[in-house]
Design a protein around this motif. Structure first.
Motif, PDB file in Angstrom:
ATOM      1  N   ILE A 114       0.839  -1.210   0.000  1.00 31.65           N
ATOM      2  CA  ILE A 114       0.000   0.000   0.000  1.00 31.65           C
ATOM      3  C   ILE A 114       0.864   1.246   0.000  1.00 31.65           C
ATOM      4  N   LYS A 115       1.918   1.203   0.777  1.00 30.56           N
ATOM      5  CA  LYS A 115       2.816   2.339   0.858  1.00 30.56           C
ATOM      6  C   LYS A 115       3.445   2.638  -0.508  1.00 30.56           C
ATOM      7  N   LEU A 116       3.887   1.574  -1.159  1.00 28.26           N
ATOM      8  CA  LEU A 116       4.496   1.717  -2.485  1.00 28.26           C
ATOM      9  C   LEU A 116       3.499   2.335  -3.463  1.00 28.26           C
ATOM     10  N   MET A 117       2.259   1.856  -3.413  1.00 30.77           N
ATOM     11  CA  MET A 117       1.230   2.359  -4.318  1.00 30.77           C
ATOM     12  C   MET A 117       0.922   3.836  -4.042  1.00 30.77           C
ATOM     13  N   THR A 118       0.867   4.173  -2.750  1.00 33.92           N
ATOM     14  CA  THR A 118       0.603   5.566  -2.399  1.00 33.92           C
ATOM     15  C   THR A 118       1.729   6.455  -2.906  1.00 33.92           C
ATOM     16  N   ASN A 119       2.964   6.004  -2.721  1.00 34.76           N
ATOM     17  CA  ASN A 119       4.104   6.775  -3.222  1.00 34.76           C
ATOM     18  C   ASN A 119       4.058   6.911  -4.732  1.00 34.76           C
ATOM     19  N   ASN A 120       3.681   5.817  -5.403  1.00 36.07           N
ATOM     20  CA  ASN A 120       3.582   5.874  -6.859  1.00 36.07           C
ATOM     21  C   ASN A 120       2.527   6.863  -7.296  1.00 36.07           C
ATOM     22  N   LEU A 121       1.385   6.823  -6.626  1.00 38.65           N
ATOM     23  CA  LEU A 121       0.292   7.734  -6.972  1.00 38.65           C
ATOM     24  C   LEU A 121       0.742   9.178  -6.791  1.00 38.65           C
ATOM     25  N   ALA A 122       1.552   9.407  -5.726  1.00 39.14           N
ATOM     26  CA  ALA A 122       2.037  10.758  -5.483  1.00 39.14           C
ATOM     27  C   ALA A 122       2.958  11.218  -6.603  1.00 39.14           C
ATOM     28  N   GLY A 123       3.615  10.267  -7.268  1.00 38.84           N
ATOM     29  CA  GLY A 123       4.561  10.645  -8.312  1.00 38.84           C
ATOM     30  C   GLY A 123       3.938  10.748  -9.693  1.00 38.84           C
ATOM     31  N   VAL A 124       2.683  10.326  -9.827  1.00 37.80           N
ATOM     32  CA  VAL A 124       2.042  10.383 -11.142  1.00 37.80           C
ATOM     33  C   VAL A 124       1.837  11.843 -11.556  1.00 37.80           C
ATOM     34  N   PRO A 125       2.277  12.211 -12.766  1.00 37.67           N
ATOM     35  CA  PRO A 125       2.149  13.606 -13.198  1.00 37.67           C
ATOM     36  C   PRO A 125       0.684  14.033 -13.267  1.00 37.67           C
ATOM     37  N   SER A 126       0.447  15.314 -13.019  1.00 30.62           N
ATOM     38  CA  SER A 126      -0.929  15.773 -12.931  1.00 30.62           C
ATOM     39  C   SER A 126      -1.673  15.642 -14.258  1.00 30.62           C
ATOM     40  N   ILE A 127      -0.942  15.702 -15.374  1.00 37.93           N
ATOM     41  CA  ILE A 127      -1.625  15.576 -16.665  1.00 37.93           C
ATOM     42  C   ILE A 127      -2.160  14.156 -16.845  1.00 37.93           C
ATOM     43  N   VAL A 128      -1.487  13.171 -16.238  1.00 42.19           N
ATOM     44  CA  VAL A 128      -1.981  11.798 -16.316  1.00 42.19           C
ATOM     45  C   VAL A 128      -3.278  11.664 -15.520  1.00 42.19           C
ATOM     46  N   PHE A 129      -3.358  12.379 -14.385  1.00 39.78           N
ATOM     47  CA  PHE A 129      -4.628  12.420 -13.661  1.00 39.78           C
ATOM     48  C   PHE A 129      -5.722  13.004 -14.554  1.00 39.78           C
ATOM     49  N   GLY A 130      -5.353  14.026 -15.326  1.00 42.52           N
ATOM     50  CA  GLY A 130      -6.319  14.635 -16.238  1.00 42.52           C
ATOM     51  C   GLY A 130      -6.817  13.633 -17.266  1.00 42.52           C
ATOM     52  N   LEU A 131      -5.891  12.893 -17.859  1.00 47.62           N
ATOM     53  CA  LEU A 131      -6.261  11.869 -18.843  1.00 47.62           C
ATOM     54  C   LEU A 131      -7.182  10.833 -18.213  1.00 47.62           C
ATOM     55  N   PHE A 132      -6.775  10.385 -17.027  1.00 47.10           N
ATOM     56  CA  PHE A 132      -7.535   9.362 -16.327  1.00 47.10           C
ATOM     57  C   PHE A 132      -8.933   9.865 -15.980  1.00 47.10           C
ATOM     58  N   GLY A 133      -9.003  11.071 -15.445  1.00 45.67           N
ATOM     59  CA  GLY A 133     -10.292  11.650 -15.090  1.00 45.67           C
ATOM     60  C   GLY A 133     -11.192  11.770 -16.303  1.00 45.67           C
ATOM     61  N   MET A 134     -10.600  12.128 -17.442  1.00 44.41           N
ATOM     62  CA  MET A 134     -11.394  12.256 -18.655  1.00 44.41           C
ATOM     63  C   MET A 134     -11.913  10.885 -19.086  1.00 44.41           C
ATOM     64  N   ALA A 135     -11.033   9.870 -19.059  1.00 47.09           N
ATOM     65  CA  ALA A 135     -11.442   8.540 -19.517  1.00 47.09           C
ATOM     66  C   ALA A 135     -12.496   7.935 -18.597  1.00 47.09           C
ATOM     67  N   LEU A 136     -12.270   8.061 -17.273  1.00 46.52           N
ATOM     68  CA  LEU A 136     -13.178   7.393 -16.337  1.00 46.52           C
ATOM     69  C   LEU A 136     -14.427   8.225 -16.044  1.00 46.52           C
ATOM     70  N   PHE A 137     -14.226   9.432 -15.509  1.00 47.01           N
ATOM     71  CA  PHE A 137     -15.381  10.196 -15.025  1.00 47.01           C
ATOM     72  C   PHE A 137     -16.169  10.846 -16.159  1.00 47.01           C
ATOM     73  N   VAL A 138     -15.437  11.467 -17.097  1.00 52.36           N
ATOM     74  CA  VAL A 138     -16.132  12.221 -18.137  1.00 52.36           C
ATOM     75  C   VAL A 138     -16.759  11.285 -19.173  1.00 52.36           C
ATOM     76  N   ASN A 139     -15.971  10.301 -19.649  1.00 51.77           N
ATOM     77  CA  ASN A 139     -16.474   9.451 -20.726  1.00 51.77           C
ATOM     78  C   ASN A 139     -17.165   8.180 -20.235  1.00 51.77           C
ATOM     79  N   LYS A 140     -16.462   7.392 -19.413  1.00 52.25           N
ATOM     80  CA  LYS A 140     -17.002   6.091 -19.016  1.00 52.25           C
ATOM     81  C   LYS A 140     -18.249   6.240 -18.137  1.00 52.25           C
ATOM     82  N   LEU A 141     -18.123   7.042 -17.080  1.00 52.15           N
ATOM     83  CA  LEU A 141     -19.259   7.208 -16.171  1.00 52.15           C
ATOM     84  C   LEU A 141     -20.222   8.295 -16.658  1.00 52.15           C
ATOM     85  N   GLU A 142     -19.877   8.921 -17.761  1.00 48.34           N
ATOM     86  CA  GLU A 142     -20.739   9.900 -18.420  1.00 48.34           C
ATOM     87  C   GLU A 142     -21.152  11.066 -17.528  1.00 48.34           C
ATOM     88  N   PHE A 143     -20.215  11.541 -16.709  1.00 49.03           N
ATOM     89  CA  PHE A 143     -20.475  12.753 -15.938  1.00 49.03           C
ATOM     90  C   PHE A 143     -20.349  13.985 -16.831  1.00 49.03           C
TER      91      PHE A 143
END
Lengths: 292, 402
Positions: free
Chosen positions: A108-137
């Motif tokens: 869990i610690k490793l995953m949390t550290n990894n998540l902290a290192g993920v660039p913010s633009i990747v969060f943007g891509l992910f948010g677009m794929a999951l929340f905007v498109n997949k879940l149709e928000f």
């Protein structure tokens, strides 16, 4: 004897050179900071007025105010913290109070550290794929807040964990020894002591979230929206995106420079206030705990 | 009864906490799933617009071309069909805009009513023709042959020299210039930030007295809190014009501008982490060195720095990681030209900046959209490697202590 003296003299000179270089470079860095801050404050202070923060933008965003962007940022910060704060604090409690040392904790610690290192633009891509498109928000406050919330999660978890770690183990042992259950100990003893530091972490993550641009580019931010949102499925304007837009691709970049300086200053003020509040809080509660 | 309830409550809360504990792992997993399912889709697609066709003469032997071959044909670098494995026949490019050069207005009819007939006619009459036009102009009795285009290959994607995702007739998706651009900018940033950051870390942990330290440290942490878009804006109004004047360039938006801004932004990470590592040097070690007659400076570079080497390395790697993933500031100051950089004084385009600049215009689910997700995958893998590297470096230190 003469040789020894020479060596020690050389040593001294070397040290003097090295130390003055380091001192100089350190102050150089601080000077850079001051130049950045001073320049933006100097340029922005003239723009700031009550109208600037309370009016709608007008004339293709070259005049008027940035009211909708301020409100939008406030909504996004609130929304993201509504998700990240409880989840993050609970995750940290689990990590620090419940799970035993072992591979689960390490993983869990490793995953949390990894998540902290993920660039913010990747969060943007992910948010677009999951929340905007997949879940149709769609492009909405909901999608943007969740994306920002995920981004803030590792920060909240880390600061909360630090806060919990700082609580002396004797408190836990005393409580458990009196027959209290694990959750009673955590909720009645550990959390109240750790509370100020947890809040400090919350304030710092608010400062971070309010300035993030890349995650909201494709999940919520609107280029220009002369009205306030009416629900969580609406788009909003946001301060960082507004600054990006009017400084690079506005209808008239030269004319909107003033507005850009003002917006940059507001963003800096938000960061300054949150940093200041966090350190004040830390000092205030630090004293209080010591007095007891 | 009451204890039963209490026990249940305890279990329930523990379950809830455990659930929250897994949320970061779950998020990482979801990011991987979504990023890769969208991104890998690009290798299953043809880089040609769904509504368009490439057509050739019916007797042409060729039935399939690779994206780069199509591009070279339309750039007139390939001029004969024999170069791509066909008969010795000169290639004739046909673009729909040129139609009025070959047919009169009467032949084309009112409102281009007979356009599809004319296209068909032209293709039938020219043996070496290759034509690119919209599917809606293919008439029912079309006599030409529709040319197939290869899917994008992973190797082409990674090693391609050109990034023109909206180019016609075929999109060019080579990420090499973007990867190199990202590396150039980040490397420049770390070259600026590492010496400065180390100097400041040494000063703060070993030279400055605690009063000065207590003032400077929060200030440097403040530097980390300023949003990247503000740095980008500062770079745009100050550093870009400065570089333009200093080096007498046509534009100031260059890799160097990106490196300077990113360097400033990476400073707090490097300073904080290296300083922490240096302060963790056991006092006994320092005092032993001083007692042996070493000067303070000798102690620093012979004892403190070697001892904290892993921490310093971790700081440097994390600093590079920040720089590679940084989006807004770079987007605003590097000029965003997708060319392979040769000097720091040219405009470059980085991976994050490309995603930020193009995703808004890429139609959902299309090749371009998926290619941008593939870029996101590359970025994600790079940062993952960096994080694991940091984990490894810091772990080695704790192991060697025992």
């Amino acid at each position: 004897m003469d040789k020894d003296l020479k060596i020690s003299r050389k040593k001294k000179i070397n040290q003097a050179i090295a130390f003055s270089l380091f001192t100089f470079l350190s102050y150089f860095i601080v000077a850079i900071l001051f130049v950045i801050l001073a320049f933006l404050i100097y340029k922005g202070i003239g723009v700031l007025s009550w109208g600037f923060i309370s009016e709608m933008p007008t004339d293709g965003m070259t005049s008027g105010g940035i009211y909708p962007a301020i409100i939008g940022t406030l909504i996004l910060v609130f929304g993201s913290m509504l998700f990240a704060f409880p989840v993050g604090v609970m995750a940290a409690i689990y990590m620090n109070e419940y799970v035993k040392d072992g591979w689960i904790k390490r993983f869990i610690k490793l995953m949390t550290n990894n998540l902290a290192g993920v660039p913010s633009i990747v969060f943007g891509l992910f948010g677009m794929a999951l929340f905007v498109n997949k879940l149709e928000f769609g492009d909405s406050i909901l999608a943007g807040s969740l994306t920002l919330g995920l981004l803030a999660l590792p920060v909240v978890i880390r600061t909360t964990e630090e806060a919990l770690k700082a609580v002396d183990d004797t408190f836990r042992q005393a409580s458990l020894g009196l027959g209290a259950s694990k959750w009673q100990t955590t909720s009645k003893v550990v959390l109240p002591i750790a509370f100020p530091n947890i809040i400090t972490g919350l304030i710092l993550s608010i400062g971070r979230v309010s300035g993030e641009t890349a995650p909201i580019l494709f999940t919520v931010a609107a280029y220009f929206l002369p009205k306030l949102p009416s629900g969580i499925f609406d788009q909003v304007m946001a301060l960082p995106y507004h600054l990006y837009v009017i400084s690079t691709s506005g209808t008239n970049i030269e004319k909107s420079r003033e507005m850009a300086y003002g917006t940059a200053l507001i963003l800096i003020i938000i960061v300054l206030i949150s940093n200041l509040a966090a350190s004040r809080l830390r000092k205030y509660f630090g004293k209080k705990v010591k007095m007891n | 009864m009451k204890t039963n309830y209490k026990k249940f409550q305890e279990k329930f809360i523990e379950g809830l906490l455990m659930l929250s504990g897994t949320v970061t792992s779950l998020t990482v997993l979801l990011i991987v799933v979504f990023l890769f399912s969208e991104g890998l889709g690009v290798f299953n697609k043809k880089p040609i617009d769904d509504d368009f066709n490439l057509t050739i003469h019916a007797e042409n032997r060729i039935s399939k071309l690779s994206p780069s071959q199509v591009k070279n044909i339309f750039d007139q670098k390939i001029k004969n069909w024999k170069e791509v494995g066909g008969k010795d026949e000169k290639i004739i490019l046909f673009k729909i805009d040129d139609i009025s050069d070959f047919y009169t207005d009467d032949q084309l009819g009112k409102d281009f009513k007979n356009l599809s007939w004319c296209i068909n006619d032209y293709i039938v009459k020219h043996r070496g023709v290759i034509a690119f036009f919209s599917k809606k102009y293919i008439s029912k009795n079309f006599k030409g042959k529709i040319l197939d285009v290869d899917k994008i290959k992973v190797s082409e994607f990674l090693s391609g020299d050109e990034w023109f995702p909206t180019a016609r007739p075929v999109a060019q998706m080579g990420v090499k210039p973007l990867i190199l651009g990202t590396l150039w900018v980040s490397l420049g940033a770390i070259l600026i930030a590492l010496p400065l950051g180390l100097a400041a870390a040494i000063y703060l942990s070993e030279i400055a007295n605690s009063r000065i330290r207590n003032i400077l440290k929060p200030l440097i942490e403040l530097l980390a809190g300023i949003p990247s878009v503000v740095y980008g804006f500062f770079g745009l109004v100050i550093i870009v014009p400065l570089i333009q004047q200093l080096f007498n360039l046509p534009v100031g938006e260059t890799a160097l501008a990106g490196s300077v801004v990113l360097g400033i932004m990476a400073l707090p990470t490097i300073i904080t982490i290296s300083e922490d590592a240096m302060r963790n040097t056991p006092r006994a070690m320092k005092e032993a060195s001083l007692a042996l007659g070493a000067s303070k400076w000798q102690t620093i570079y012979k004892v403190v720095i070697p001892h904290s080497a892993s921490g310093i390395t971790a700081g440097a790697i994390l600093g590079i990681g920040r720089a590679i993933g940084e989006t807004m500031a770079v987007l605003m100051v590097t000029g965003n030209a997708a060319i392979i950089p040769t000097t720091l004084l040219e405009p470059v385009r980085t991976i994050p900046a490309t995603i930020a600049a193009e995703l808004g215009e890429a139609p959902n689910g299309g090749v371009h959209y998926q290619a941008l997700f593939a870029l996101g995958c590359i970025l994600f893998i790079i940062t993952l490697v960096i994080n694991l590297l940091v984990e490894f470096v810091t772990k080695r230190k704790t192991l060697s202590k025992h």
